[in-house]
Each structure stands twice: as C-alpha cells, then as structure tokens.
Design a protein around this motif. Structure first.
Motif, PDB file in Angstrom:
ATOM      1  N   GLU A 268      45.138  31.817 -10.353  1.00  0.00           N
ATOM      2  CA  GLU A 268      46.413  31.387 -11.070  1.00  0.00           C
ATOM      3  C   GLU A 268      45.999  30.427 -12.387  1.00  0.00           C
ATOM      4  OE1 GLU A 268      49.173  27.194 -10.009  1.00  0.00           O
ATOM      5  OE2 GLU A 268      48.511  28.531  -8.466  1.00  0.00           O
ATOM      6  N   GLU A 269      46.606  30.768 -13.518  1.00  0.00           N
ATOM      7  CA  GLU A 269      46.227  30.407 -14.852  1.00  0.00           C
ATOM      8  C   GLU A 269      47.462  29.416 -15.191  1.00  0.00           C
ATOM      9  OE1 GLU A 269      43.244  30.520 -15.801  1.00  0.00           O
ATOM     10  OE2 GLU A 269      42.541  32.161 -14.621  1.00  0.00           O
ATOM     11  N   PRO A 270      47.077  28.378 -16.235  1.00  0.00           N
ATOM     12  CA  PRO A 270      47.943  27.534 -16.946  1.00  0.00           C
ATOM     13  C   PRO A 270      49.117  28.191 -17.345  1.00  0.00           C
ATOM     14  CG  PRO A 270      45.780  26.985 -17.630  1.00  0.00           C
ATOM     15  CD  PRO A 270      45.616  28.340 -16.892  1.00  0.00           C
ATOM     16  N   ARG A 271      50.418  27.464 -17.118  1.00  0.00           N
ATOM     17  CA  ARG A 271      51.749  28.002 -17.482  1.00  0.00           C
ATOM     18  C   ARG A 271      52.350  27.156 -18.760  1.00  0.00           C
ATOM     19  NH1 ARG A 271      54.665  30.756 -13.700  1.00  0.00           N
ATOM     20  NH2 ARG A 271      56.434  29.743 -14.329  1.00  0.00           N
ATOM     21  N   ALA A 272      51.378  26.132 -19.134  1.00  0.00           N
ATOM     22  CA  ALA A 272      51.878  25.155 -20.343  1.00  0.00           C
ATOM     23  C   ALA A 272      50.900  25.392 -21.250  1.00  0.00           C
ATOM     24  CB  ALA A 272      52.115  23.921 -19.966  1.00  0.00           C
ATOM     25  N   VAL A 273      51.112  25.338 -22.696  1.00  0.00           N
ATOM     26  CA  VAL A 273      50.290  25.184 -23.554  1.00  0.00           C
ATOM     27  C   VAL A 273      49.034  24.082 -23.375  1.00  0.00           C
ATOM     28  CG1 VAL A 273      49.662  24.889 -26.097  1.00  0.00           C
ATOM     29  CG2 VAL A 273      51.555  26.645 -25.095  1.00  0.00           C
ATOM     30  N   ASP A 274      49.659  23.024 -23.047  1.00  0.00           N
ATOM     31  CA  ASP A 274      48.656  21.719 -23.106  1.00  0.00           C
ATOM     32  C   ASP A 274      47.803  21.955 -21.852  1.00  0.00           C
ATOM     33  OD1 ASP A 274      48.372  18.802 -23.910  1.00  0.00           O
ATOM     34  OD2 ASP A 274      48.846  18.692 -21.774  1.00  0.00           O
ATOM     35  N   ALA A 275      48.270  22.379 -21.014  1.00  0.00           N
ATOM     36  CA  ALA A 275      47.169  22.740 -19.722  1.00  0.00           C
ATOM     37  C   ALA A 275      46.078  23.537 -20.270  1.00  0.00           C
ATOM     38  CB  ALA A 275      47.875  23.050 -18.380  1.00  0.00           C
ATOM     39  N   LEU A 276      46.657  24.949 -20.859  1.00  0.00           N
ATOM     40  CA  LEU A 276      45.630  26.007 -21.462  1.00  0.00           C
ATOM     41  C   LEU A 276      44.716  25.159 -22.463  1.00  0.00           C
ATOM     42  CD1 LEU A 276      44.948  29.045 -21.424  1.00  0.00           C
ATOM     43  CD2 LEU A 276      46.403  29.083 -23.468  1.00  0.00           C
ATOM     44  N   TRP A 277      45.349  24.358 -23.090  1.00  0.00           N
ATOM     45  CA  TRP A 277      44.444  23.682 -24.437  1.00  0.00           C
ATOM     46  C   TRP A 277      43.144  23.018 -23.673  1.00  0.00           C
ATOM     47  CZ3 TRP A 277      46.327  23.986 -29.638  1.00  0.00           C
ATOM     48  CH2 TRP A 277      45.497  23.218 -30.503  1.00  0.00           C
ATOM     49  N   LYS A 278      43.720  22.270 -22.743  1.00  0.00           N
ATOM     50  CA  LYS A 278      42.514  21.378 -21.937  1.00  0.00           C
ATOM     51  C   LYS A 278      41.526  22.100 -21.436  1.00  0.00           C
ATOM     52  CE  LYS A 278      45.751  17.426 -20.954  1.00  0.00           C
ATOM     53  NZ  LYS A 278      46.370  16.616 -20.085  1.00  0.00           N
ATOM     54  N   GLN A 279      42.128  23.263 -20.838  1.00  0.00           N
ATOM     55  CA  GLN A 279      41.017  24.087 -19.875  1.00  0.00           C
ATOM     56  C   GLN A 279      40.297  24.965 -21.009  1.00  0.00           C
ATOM     57  OE1 GLN A 279      42.124  28.325 -19.103  1.00  0.00           O
ATOM     58  NE2 GLN A 279      41.933  27.715 -16.744  1.00  0.00           N
ATOM     59  N   ARG A 280      40.791  25.462 -22.121  1.00  0.00           N
ATOM     60  CA  ARG A 280      40.032  26.134 -23.075  1.00  0.00           C
ATOM     61  C   ARG A 280      39.091  25.202 -24.093  1.00  0.00           C
ATOM     62  NH1 ARG A 280      41.495  31.602 -22.704  1.00  0.00           N
ATOM     63  NH2 ARG A 280      42.445  31.956 -20.889  1.00  0.00           N
ATOM     64  N   LEU A 281      39.577  23.916 -24.228  1.00  0.00           N
ATOM     65  CA  LEU A 281      38.995  23.119 -25.106  1.00  0.00           C
ATOM     66  C   LEU A 281      37.474  22.899 -24.072  1.00  0.00           C
ATOM     67  CD1 LEU A 281      38.682  21.401 -27.598  1.00  0.00           C
ATOM     68  CD2 LEU A 281      39.829  19.435 -26.279  1.00  0.00           C
ATOM     69  N   SER A 464      45.963  33.186 -32.244  1.00  0.00           N
ATOM     70  CA  SER A 464      45.993  32.063 -33.143  1.00  0.00           C
ATOM     71  C   SER A 464      45.860  30.600 -32.369  1.00  0.00           C
ATOM     72  CB  SER A 464      47.055  31.914 -34.018  1.00  0.00           C
ATOM     73  OG  SER A 464      47.023  33.031 -35.046  1.00  0.00           O
ATOM     74  N   LEU A 465      46.495  30.404 -31.070  1.00  0.00           N
ATOM     75  CA  LEU A 465      46.326  29.590 -30.178  1.00  0.00           C
ATOM     76  C   LEU A 465      44.935  29.403 -29.932  1.00  0.00           C
ATOM     77  CD1 LEU A 465      47.633  27.295 -28.338  1.00  0.00           C
ATOM     78  CD2 LEU A 465      48.058  29.291 -26.612  1.00  0.00           C
ATOM     79  N   LEU A 466      44.199  30.489 -29.410  1.00  0.00           N
ATOM     80  CA  LEU A 466      42.855  30.283 -29.037  1.00  0.00           C
ATOM     81  C   LEU A 466      42.083  29.891 -30.017  1.00  0.00           C
ATOM     82  CD1 LEU A 466      42.447  33.652 -26.908  1.00  0.00           C
ATOM     83  CD2 LEU A 466      42.968  31.339 -25.890  1.00  0.00           C
ATOM     84  N   CYS A 467      42.382  30.243 -31.428  1.00  0.00           N
ATOM     85  CA  CYS A 467      41.608  29.947 -32.409  1.00  0.00           C
ATOM     86  C   CYS A 467      41.762  28.430 -32.765  1.00  0.00           C
ATOM     87  CB  CYS A 467      41.726  30.696 -33.623  1.00  0.00           C
ATOM     88  SG  CYS A 467      41.143  32.315 -33.864  1.00  0.00           S
TER      89      CYS A 467
END
Length: 497
Positions: A268-281, A464-467
């Motif tokens: 299960e992966e993040p459904r919100a940009v903020d959650a994804l941002w914290k994970q990938r950061l 661009s989000l990942l970058c």
C-alpha cells in the motif's frame, strides 16, 4: 575580434554546454532500458535451482494493527514448507492493538509466529530490524533471513521464487518486485504504480544484466545467513537508506544481489502528495548519505563488483542530480535565447525531440515488463510526464503547429515579443514544473485541494513531483536539517482487496 564579440562567443559556448547537460539523463535512461531485452539471455536463472532453506521473516511494526494480521495470514499461505518458516514481528512500542493482533496469530500458528516487543520505540526501522535480527541469530536455525514491511502482501509462490537463487553460493541477497496493490487506487497511487513498473521489473532487470543492483526493496529482501553475518549481522543505523547501504555492502564483499521480477509482492502506497513527499524525502536524503559514503567506489571498475562501472555511475548520478541538471539546462537554453536565438531553437529541438523519443522508448519497453499493471493504468502511463511537458514535446516536434497554426484557429497571430515570451516560458518550464508540483503539496491543505492538487500534478507531471522532492533533499542537507524517520500511514487497503 573585439572584446564584446569574444564575451558573446564565450557566453554562447557556456550556455550551450549548460543546455546540453539535459541530454545526460535522456541518454542514461535510454541506455539503461536498451539492455533490458538481454535479460532473456543474461540472467541468473541458469544457476538457480529448487532450494527451500529455513527462513526467518523479520517484520518491523509500529501501529500496524490494521494490516499485520492479514500479512501474517498471507505468509502462512505461502507455497513453502511451514516447518521452514518462522515469523518474528518486532513491535516498536506500538500504541494500537498491534501486539494483541500478533499474539492472536501466534496462538493460531504456534511455533511459526513470534512477537518481540520493544519498550523504547521511535528510533527508526533499522533499529527495530536489528532487535529482531539479534534474536534470530541467537541460534543456528535460520539459514536465510527475509526482511519485509508489515503491510506487504506476498503472493503464494513469491518466496519460493526468491530462495531458488540462493542455491548459488555466490548470491548474497535477492529482492522481489514490489508493486502498488491498493484495492481502491486514486490518481497518485496510479502514478506510483506506473513508476514502480518502470523502476523495478524494467530498470532492475537492466541492473541484473549490468551486474550491479542499486537497492534491495526495503520490504522484500532475502539474505543468506552467511551474507548477513558478513555485513556485520545487523542493518546500518546511520542513514535513512539502510536498504541501499545493505545492497552496496553485499556487493562490495563480492556477493551477487539478484532482482527476481517474478516474485510479486503487493504494498500500500501513499494516497496524498504530502505523505508521498515525506516518504520520498527520506529516501532521497538517504541517497545523499550513500553517494558520499561510497565516494571511492564511483567510476572505479573492480573485478570484485560492478558498482564502480561507468554505466552504473552515470545512471546513479543522472537520477540523483536530475533536478540540478534540469535547472542548468533551462538556464543554458534561456541564455542562448538572449544571446543567439537560432542556436537556442536548434538545441531546444535536439533536447526535446531526444526526450520525446527516449520517453516513448522507455514507456513502450518498460510497459512490456508488467503488461497487466500498465493496461490497468494506461491513462496514467500516457500522462506520466505531465500535460504541459507533452505540449512542449509537441512544440519541439512540430513548431508551426503549436506556434502558428493553433493560434491561427482562434484568429491570433503571435507578435515577435509574444513569440519570444512564449519561447522563454517553454525553455524555463522544466524547473518551474517542480514549483508547480510543490504547490500541489500545499494545495492539499486548502478547501479546494481535493481537485486542485491532482490538477497541478497532472499539469506538471509525476516526474516533476519526484524531482521537486529530490531538490528539497538538497535544501534539507545544505541546511543541516534533522534526518527524521516519518512513517507512512497504512490502513490495510491491500489486505481489504
């Protein structure tokens, strides 16, 4: 030649070099994917054989009550001898019902499920794993160790497909293919699904061919006992990229790391940009540590491992430095536009036509490595680069269509100043797209965020989000910000499916 002409020439050359740096990630991506078909011949299957060692599974868990029960149930349904499986759930001082759920499964599966409780939690995944690994190593029962996340669901044949590679004593570790498995995907998890297809069954097949794996999947990595002891009998705790460091250390000691694309694991992966941002950061900052720690490895070929290979180094740095490359290339294009617009136009078309062709190549070839996932998310496969980036590609391929014919449909003829302004906007769009992706994160917090945030991601592109997240990691490192372990919240969407 007067001084102004000399300065102009120097300026053109400098801007040209900066602009052409944009070709580096394009060439690296195309070169990586071009070797994927060779995986049909250059792979580890010739040395693999049926092999069923005794496997200890260590599962770090903090407030995983919603998912841990289903994960254990699925593990006990693996196509694997039950007497050769032991599951150790390391409870990291959970405040929910995680301990109760695990105790219930321990009663249901006596001898197979064990609860290990940490009273002091919050130190991060690596510390939690090491608590379990130390317990496992107290006796000699374990022959192989599987590290997984609490929410991950293993398909029945996955572990057997991983262990077959350990029949070769030269293999130290094996990684499975983790895909996004939520039963109710939203726009973001659909993009993540596409990303995982391109980065795992596609790119990691290429790494199998090249003989160097960048990272064992954190939630699906299998180690031999020998390899685990060789790397110190514990997981590195000094970085947020403990899985990457473990991967590098295994290979530096002369052992192979193999990616098994047919061992399918759902997460299960993040459904919100903020959650994804914290994970990938967290991932991006960990990669900063890895890059610095192994500075003596890069571009230094060795007979013991392939991490120092030229191709592996180019791919690693082209991804790690991608935001910086995007900015430099745009600066170069903008400079050429002001200094010598004829050259700027030529370079712009070279860059974007190359990017468009590479994108189509990567998309088509990468999609074939997991046709089922890409068929389900075909729309997000096509929209992966972002709507505006796709329009820029079309502009590069067919300038008259976008700058003359299309405005003409609305009775508009672009003046020279207007054409210059639009051209400049196109040239600097790439770094600006990262700002738009950042705004998508902020937009989630406002009332209109439910539709505004997805709209911004669709416009700017998931890449661009990942970058933007990687660029944020640069800023955090420069500022000396605390490296925190922000846990991604899971609620059991895979298990529910």
């Amino acid at each position: 030649m007067d001084i102004l002409s000399v300065l102009h020439t120097i300026g053109v050359v400098v801007c040209l070099v900066l602009a052409l740096t944009g070709l580096i990630p394009v060439v690296a991506a195309a070169a990586t994917f071009v070797v994927i078909p060779f995986h049909a011949w250059i792979n580890h299957y010739k040395k693999a054989a049926p092999y069923l060692p005794r496997v200890a599974i260590v599962v770090p868990a903090w407030n995983e009550g919603a998912v841990i029960g289903a994960s254990i149930d699925r593990l006990m349904k693996l196509d694997y001898p039950r007497d050769a499986l032991r599951i150790y759930v390391v409870d990291d001082a959970s405040t929910d019902d995680t301990p109760e759920v695990v105790r219930g499964r321990a009663e249901l599966y006596p001898g197979n499920v064990h609860l290990l409780r940490r009273e002091q939690g919050g130190q991060g995944k690596a510390h939690t794993l090491n608590h379990g690994i130390a317990k496992v190593l107290e006796d000699d029962w374990m022959e192989a160790l599987l590290i997984m996340d609490a929410d991950v669901i293993y398909t029945p044949e996955s572990l057997r497909r991983m262990t077959r590679h350990l029949a070769d004593p030269d293999v130290g570790a094996v990684s499975a293919y983790i895909s996004e498995g939520s039963s109710d995907r939203n726009y973001l998890t659909k993009f993540i699904s596409v990303e995982y297809v391109l980065s795992q069954p596609a790119a990691r097949r290429a790494q199998n061919v090249l003989g160097a794996q960048a990272c064992l999947a954190g939630g699906a990595q299998l180690h031999t006992r020998e390899n685990l002891l060789a790397i110190g009998g514990r997981i590195d705790t000094s970085s947020l990229a403990e899985d990457t460091i473990t991967t590098f250390e295994t290979q530096l000691l002369g052992k192979k790391v193999v990616f098994e694309p047919h061992a399918h694991v759902l997460a299960e992966e993040p459904r919100a940009v903020d959650a994804l941002w914290k994970q990938r950061l967290r991932w991006a900052r960990g990669n900063v540590t890895v890059t610095a720690r192994y500075s003596k490895v890069w571009f230094r070929p060795s007979r013991l491992h392939h991490l120092g290979g030229i191709s592996f180094g180019i791919v690693w740095f082209s991804l790690w430095l991608l935001p910086l490359i995007m900015i430099l290339s745009s600066i170069g294009l903008a400079g050429l536009l002001f200094l010598q617009d004829g050259v700027a136009t030529t370079v712009f078309r070279i860059l974007w036509i190359s990017a468009a062709l590479a994108y189509l190549f990567v998309l088509i070839l990468g999609s074939q490595t997991d046709g089922r996932s890409t068929r389900h998310e075909l729309g997000h496969v096509l929209l992966f680069p972002g709507i505006i980036n796709m329009l820029v590609m079309i502009t590069a391929l067919f300038p008259p269509v976008m700058l003359v014919w299309l405005p003409g449909l609305f009775g508009v003829t672009l003046s020279e100043p207007a054409l210059f302004t639009i051209t400049l906007a196109i040239y600097i769009w790439i770094p600006f797209s990262m700002v738009v992706a950042w705004l998508a994160r902020k937009a989630e917090k406002v009332r209109a965020g439910r539709w505004l945030s997805p709209a911004l991601i669709y416009l700017a592109g998931y890449g661009s989000l990942l970058c933007a997240i990687t660029f944020d990691s640069y800023l955090k490192e420069l500022a000396g910000a605390e490296a925190r372990w922000d846990k991604t919240e899971k609620v059991g969407r895979v298990a529910a499916g």
